[in-house]
Design a protein around this motif. Sequence first.
Motif, mmCIF file in Angstrom:
data_model
loop_
_atom_site.group_PDB
_atom_site.id
_atom_site.type_symbol
_atom_site.label_atom_id
_atom_site.label_comp_id
_atom_site.label_asym_id
_atom_site.label_seq_id
_atom_site.Cartn_x
_atom_site.Cartn_y
_atom_site.Cartn_z
ATOM 1 N N LYS A 172 -56.964 -38.597 -50.079
ATOM 2 C CA LYS A 172 -55.785 -39.487 -50.029
ATOM 3 C C LYS A 172 -55.962 -40.784 -50.821
ATOM 4 O O LYS A 172 -55.071 -41.146 -51.587
ATOM 5 N N SER A 212 -47.282 -43.331 -55.775
ATOM 6 C CA SER A 212 -48.357 -42.501 -55.223
ATOM 7 C C SER A 212 -49.151 -43.229 -54.141
ATOM 8 O O SER A 212 -49.805 -42.582 -53.322
ATOM 9 N N THR A 214 -48.583 -42.034 -50.699
ATOM 10 C CA THR A 214 -49.152 -40.755 -50.258
ATOM 11 C C THR A 214 -50.365 -40.961 -49.362
ATOM 12 O O THR A 214 -50.721 -40.069 -48.595
ATOM 13 N N ASP A 235 -46.450 -33.805 -44.389
ATOM 14 C CA ASP A 235 -46.968 -34.615 -45.490
ATOM 15 C C ASP A 235 -46.459 -34.102 -46.833
ATOM 16 O O ASP A 235 -45.995 -34.872 -47.676
ATOM 17 N N ILE A 265 -44.021 -36.257 -49.296
ATOM 18 C CA ILE A 265 -44.528 -36.610 -50.626
ATOM 19 C C ILE A 265 -43.646 -36.007 -51.717
ATOM 20 O O ILE A 265 -43.426 -36.631 -52.760
ATOM 21 N N ALA A 312 -45.256 -31.221 -56.071
ATOM 22 C CA ALA A 312 -45.865 -31.505 -54.771
ATOM 23 C C ALA A 312 -45.444 -30.497 -53.702
ATOM 24 O O ALA A 312 -46.219 -30.177 -52.800
ATOM 25 N N ASN A 360 -50.827 -31.643 -59.533
ATOM 26 C CA ASN A 360 -50.466 -31.063 -58.239
ATOM 27 C C ASN A 360 -50.691 -29.549 -58.197
ATOM 28 O O ASN A 360 -51.197 -29.025 -57.203
#
Length: 179
Positions: free
Chosen positions: A29, A47, A50, A83, A87, A97, A157
């Motif tokens: 993370k 970002s 995130t 999550d 995101i 993502a 990603n």
Amino acid sequence: MFKILKAKEPSDPLTGAAGSVAFLLAVNKPVYPLYLLFLAPSAFEVSLFTALSLPLYLFVWGMARKGHSYPARLGIVIVGMIDTILISFLLGGDSGALLFLFACTILAGVVFYDDEKWVSRVLISVSFLAFLTLEGRVGPSVTAISASDMQTLYFINVSGVAALMGFIALRLPRPAKQD
């Protein structure tokens, strides 16, 4: 100093695998925005958000280490799905993502035991339906990301999804061959 990272004997192999995935995601993370700072700078600021899920992954990891088997295994799948969806809306549909839902689908299929197959099947269905529902419907990033940075973000990603799915496959316990 490294005592916190020392592996504790998991309550069961699937919980150990779920805990390892949670720890890997927690460690990643704060690193993810740094990748983007250098590789896709126009995506850096957004970002940073995130990393807000880091405590949730640490919580799942802690549950696994303390032997809370079912909540840890359930938690890694649910936290991963939520999550991923959040995101995706932050970074935009073109970021790739949303593809992390495939890793969530795999996790839902492998971290539950035979007597928990219905939980597994429901989570697999939710993850897959979330992908089908959201693919092509997630709008642009909440901040402007250049076209070239979005291509880089997509590659990062997609590579991350592949690496995570590889880690999941490598981390799963292998049953002994039955004679």
